[in-house]
Design a protein around this motif. Structure first.
Motif, PDB file in Angstrom:
ATOM      1  N   UNK A  43       0.822  -1.207   0.000  1.00 56.23           N
ATOM      2  CA  UNK A  43       0.000   0.000   0.000  1.00 56.23           C
ATOM      3  C   UNK A  43       0.856   1.257   0.000  1.00 56.23           C
ATOM      4  N   UNK A  44       2.170   1.076  -0.092  1.00 56.57           N
ATOM      5  CA  UNK A  44       3.065   2.224  -0.238  1.00 56.57           C
ATOM      6  C   UNK A  44       4.237   1.812  -1.138  1.00 56.57           C
ATOM      7  N   UNK A  71       4.391 -11.660 -13.915  1.00 56.72           N
ATOM      8  CA  UNK A  71       3.485 -10.512 -13.911  1.00 56.72           C
ATOM      9  C   UNK A  71       3.166 -10.209 -12.458  1.00 56.72           C
ATOM     10  N   UNK A  72       3.544  -9.021 -12.002  1.00 53.64           N
ATOM     11  CA  UNK A  72       3.291  -8.612 -10.626  1.00 53.64           C
ATOM     12  C   UNK A  72       2.114  -7.643 -10.620  1.00 53.64           C
ATOM     13  N   UNK A  73       0.992  -8.097 -10.064  1.00 55.19           N
ATOM     14  CA  UNK A  73      -0.223  -7.276  -9.989  1.00 55.19           C
ATOM     15  C   UNK A  73      -0.162  -6.363  -8.773  1.00 55.19           C
ATOM     16  N   UNK A  74      -0.687  -5.154  -8.947  1.00 53.43           N
ATOM     17  CA  UNK A  74      -0.653  -4.135  -7.892  1.00 53.43           C
ATOM     18  C   UNK A  74      -2.085  -3.635  -7.666  1.00 53.43           C
ATOM     19  N   UNK A  75      -2.912  -4.396  -6.940  1.00 57.56           N
ATOM     20  CA  UNK A  75      -4.316  -4.011  -6.807  1.00 57.56           C
ATOM     21  C   UNK A  75      -4.613  -2.925  -5.775  1.00 57.56           C
ATOM     22  N   UNK A  76      -3.702  -2.667  -4.835  1.00 58.69           N
ATOM     23  CA  UNK A  76      -4.009  -1.769  -3.721  1.00 58.69           C
ATOM     24  C   UNK A  76      -3.434  -0.369  -3.862  1.00 58.69           C
ATOM     25  N   UNK A 130      -4.361  -3.407 -19.093  1.00 58.38           N
ATOM     26  CA  UNK A 130      -4.559  -4.665 -18.370  1.00 58.38           C
ATOM     27  C   UNK A 130      -5.633  -4.432 -17.306  1.00 58.38           C
ATOM     28  N   UNK A 131      -6.199  -5.500 -16.765  1.00 60.40           N
ATOM     29  CA  UNK A 131      -7.261  -5.315 -15.778  1.00 60.40           C
ATOM     30  C   UNK A 131      -6.787  -4.722 -14.450  1.00 60.40           C
ATOM     31  N   UNK A 132      -5.519  -4.855 -14.159  1.00 63.45           N
ATOM     32  CA  UNK A 132      -4.916  -4.323 -12.925  1.00 63.45           C
ATOM     33  C   UNK A 132      -3.586  -3.677 -13.287  1.00 63.45           C
ATOM     34  N   UNK A 133      -3.104  -2.714 -12.475  1.00 64.71           N
ATOM     35  CA  UNK A 133      -1.742  -2.231 -12.702  1.00 64.71           C
ATOM     36  C   UNK A 133      -0.776  -3.414 -12.590  1.00 64.71           C
ATOM     37  N   UNK A 134       0.101  -3.544 -13.572  1.00 65.20           N
ATOM     38  CA  UNK A 134       1.043  -4.672 -13.614  1.00 65.20           C
ATOM     39  C   UNK A 134       2.458  -4.191 -13.871  1.00 65.20           C
TER      40      UNK A 134
END
Length: 181
Positions: A43-44, A71-76, A130-134
């Motif tokens: 979250x930071x 692929x590293x997803x960043x959902x938060x 993409x559907x999430x920041x990656x």
């Protein structure tokens, strides 16, 4: 929640990236189960850089025969593309600082991806949405190998833009449910 994020990314990877042949090099590692999808709960920026470092180390320490790319997803965090784009400068410095330059690189995909000098609704932007920041972690040796065997590598971006321009409204709803659903 991780399961849904991973499912969203798998759908995008299979239907958009591979299904539309946006990346002619993605199908084989995906078919061979050598694509890792990881989810960061950071979250930071400091925590995200730590997650990125762990994934870069994992990729570097694992033979390509077992793991080709991550692929590293960043959902938060980094929902805003401008913030995400600014963070990419820190990513580049991180790769350089820890000595992965020339070994690994990071490509970018984001739900609001927008190339410079384009309108937000320009179809070409869909090539990197993409559907999430990656953060896409790639091996440079593997890239060099496939690029050496691919004719007309420079035509890929233009070809991909034409593909996006040719999508119908129904195609967009099916392929990009997060944007057009």
């Amino acid at each position: 929640m991780d399961e849904q994020i991973i499912a969203d990314i798998e759908h995008w990877l299979d239907e958009v990236v591979i299904g539309l042949d946006l990346c002619p090099f993605a199908a084989k590692p995906r078919r061979e189960k050598r694509v890792r999808i990881a989810v960061s709960h950071a979250t930071d920026e400091e925590a995200l850089l730590n997650d990125l470092q762990a994934e870069l180390e994992h990729l570097s320490d694992t033979p390509a025969a077992e793991l080709e790319t991550t692929l590293l997803a960043i959902p938060a965090m980094l929902e805003d593309f401008a913030d995400y784009n600014d963070f990419l400068d820190a990513v580049d410095l991180w790769v350089e600082q820890f000595g992965w330059e020339g070994e690994l690189q990071v490509a970018s995909f984001h739900p609001q991806y927008q190339f410079a000098d384009t309108a937000p609704d320009d179809p070409g932007n869909l090539t990197n949405r993409s559907p999430w920041p990656l953060l896409h972690l790639l091996r440079e040796d593997s890239l060099e190998h496939v690029l050496a065997h691919y004719p007309d590598i420079d035509t890929i971006p233009e070809r991909n833009i034409r593909r996006m321009e040719g999508l119908t409204a129904e195609d967009k709803r099916r392929l990009f449910p997060h944007f057009f659903g």
